[in-house]
Design a protein around this motif. Structure first.
Motif, PDB file in Angstrom:
ATOM      1  N   PRO A  24       0.824  -1.200   0.000  1.00 25.09           N
ATOM      2  CA  PRO A  24       0.000   0.000   0.000  1.00 25.09           C
ATOM      3  C   PRO A  24       0.860   1.251   0.000  1.00 25.09           C
ATOM      4  O   PRO A  24       1.928   1.280   0.602  1.00 25.09           O
ATOM      5  N   ARG A  25       0.363   2.260  -0.722  1.00 31.12           N
ATOM      6  CA  ARG A  25       1.095   3.515  -0.759  1.00 31.12           C
ATOM      7  C   ARG A  25       0.922   4.237   0.569  1.00 31.12           C
ATOM      8  O   ARG A  25       1.766   4.985   1.009  1.00 31.12           O
ATOM      9  N   PHE A  26      -0.219   4.004   1.194  1.00 33.25           N
ATOM     10  CA  PHE A  26      -0.488   4.600   2.497  1.00 33.25           C
ATOM     11  C   PHE A  26      -0.654   3.444   3.471  1.00 33.25           C
ATOM     12  O   PHE A  26      -1.597   2.668   3.318  1.00 33.25           O
ATOM     13  N   PRO A  27       0.229   3.315   4.450  1.00 34.23           N
ATOM     14  CA  PRO A  27       0.138   2.158   5.349  1.00 34.23           C
ATOM     15  C   PRO A  27      -1.262   2.067   5.953  1.00 34.23           C
ATOM     16  O   PRO A  27      -1.797   3.063   6.428  1.00 34.23           O
ATOM     17  N   GLY A  28      -1.840   0.881   5.888  1.00 35.66           N
ATOM     18  CA  GLY A  28      -3.201   0.703   6.393  1.00 35.66           C
ATOM     19  C   GLY A  28      -4.256   1.121   5.388  1.00 35.66           C
ATOM     20  O   GLY A  28      -5.438   0.931   5.602  1.00 35.66           O
ATOM     21  N   GLY A  29      -3.855   1.731   4.260  1.00 40.01           N
ATOM     22  CA  GLY A  29      -4.800   2.219   3.268  1.00 40.01           C
ATOM     23  C   GLY A  29      -4.992   1.238   2.128  1.00 40.01           C
ATOM     24  O   GLY A  29      -4.658   0.058   2.253  1.00 40.01           O
ATOM     25  N   PRO A  30      -5.534   1.722   0.998  1.00 38.20           N
ATOM     26  CA  PRO A  30      -5.828   0.829  -0.124  1.00 38.20           C
ATOM     27  C   PRO A  30      -4.576   0.213  -0.731  1.00 38.20           C
ATOM     28  O   PRO A  30      -3.528   0.857  -0.786  1.00 38.20           O
ATOM     29  N   ALA A  31      -4.691  -1.023  -1.191  1.00 43.36           N
ATOM     30  CA  ALA A  31      -3.549  -1.713  -1.807  1.00 43.36           C
ATOM     31  C   ALA A  31      -3.287  -1.130  -3.193  1.00 43.36           C
ATOM     32  O   ALA A  31      -4.206  -0.657  -3.869  1.00 43.36           O
ATOM     33  N   ALA A  32      -2.015  -1.189  -3.607  1.00 48.39           N
ATOM     34  CA  ALA A  32      -1.651  -0.621  -4.911  1.00 48.39           C
ATOM     35  C   ALA A  32      -2.248  -1.440  -6.059  1.00 48.39           C
ATOM     36  O   ALA A  32      -2.666  -0.898  -7.067  1.00 48.39           O
TER      37      ALA A  32
END
Ligand SMILES: C[S@@+](CC[C@H](N)C(=O)[O-])C[C@H]1O[C@@H](n2cnc3c(N)ncnc32)[C@H](O)[C@@H]1O
Length: 265
Positions: A24-32
């Motif tokens: 994920p580009r944002f930890p805990g956020g949407p997967a790339a």
């Protein structure tokens, strides 16, 4: 290419952690790339876009994704009843920046909206709008709607589907990338309950004609309009961002409202 810096690198530690493609580009956020290589090659209806994410969107992605976000990985069948607390659920494909989605969720709190897009800034924007406006009836899905339809939605689980201003792909060699075509409609029909409405809108006249043609010909759908034509714009559909841009260019906007049927007269 973004990277995460180690705040206090030890002597052995690398100075930078380069993000792997699937992380994920944002930890805990949407997967790339949530579906990864699990799925065979398929036609992509979306454009690759450079996605600059604002600080507010990044904050929303990191805080709210674990609560209201869903990666389309193609590996499980969703329990929409549990996700939406028993509300009837409509799927919106391609919500863009999500302003119209948030408006519809606010106007109709008795309906759950499963909103899907690949566009990270839009996902963050919609999550932030949902929080700011106290909307508990939105879930944000990240990835290709085709995989969501094909692998993750139970049959007859949706009371409606909305596809507002899908990418028009105006060049002839790109027409195959248009979302609304017979194969898509066959996939879309399966999770729609009998009587559910598929609502499409576009400002691109040749695409509107194509939508009318393929929807009218598909055995799982019937036109709600007795004259077999386009529908008047329903009051519940807010002006969308892409629609506004089309109107500025003088485009005519078309709505199509088709009902899911199981047998045809
Ligand atoms: C032209 S924009 C319209 C956005 C919005 N509905 C509006 O009217 O402002 C189309 C959106 O559909 C998304 N999209 C296209 N194909 C998709 C797919 N297969 N799965 C998920 N999102 C898709 C794109 O990323 C883009 O945000």
């Amino acid at each position: 290419m973004s990277e995460f810096r180690d705040p206090v690198p030890g002597p052995e530690a690398p100075r930078h952690f380069i993000r792997a493609k699937s992380e994920p580009r944002f930890p805990g956020g949407p997967a790339a790339d949530p579906a990864g290589s699990h799925h065979e090659r398929r036609i992509r209806s979306f454009q690759p876009r450079r996605s600059r994410v604002t600080a507010g969107q990044e904050d929303a992605l990191q805080r709210l994704w674990p609560l209201w976000g869903l990666d389309i990985d193609g590996h499980r069948v969703l329990d929409l009843e549990e996700m939406f607390g028993g509300l009837p659920v409509v799927l919106e494909i391609g919500f863009g920046m999500g302003e119209a989605t948030a408006q519809m969720a606010a106007d109709d709190p008795g309906t759950g909206i499963l909103a899907v897009d690949v566009h990270t800034p839009g996902q963050g924007n919609l999550l932030a709008l949902a929080e700011r406006n106290g909307l508990s009836n939105i879930r944000v899905a990240n990835g290709d709607a085709i995989i969501l339809l094909r692998e993750m939605l139970p049959p007859r689980s949706l009371t409606g589907m909305r596809v507002y201003f899908p990418d028009p792909w105006p060049k002839k060699r790109h027409h195959k990338r248009r979302l609304i075509q017979p194969e898509f409609l066959t996939l879309a029909a399966r999770p729609l309950a009998p009587g559910a409405i598929l609502h499409c809108a576009t400002d691109w006249e040749p695409y509107a004609e194509q939508m009318l043609e393929v929807l009218s010909a598909h055995p799982d759908f019937e036109n709600t309009q007795e004259d077999g034509g386009f529908a008047p714009r329903p009051a519940f559909r807010p002006l969308t961002r892409f629609e506004g841009q089309g109107l500025d260019k003088g485009h005519k906007v078309r709505d199509l409202l088709f009902r899911r049927v199981t047998t045809r007269a």
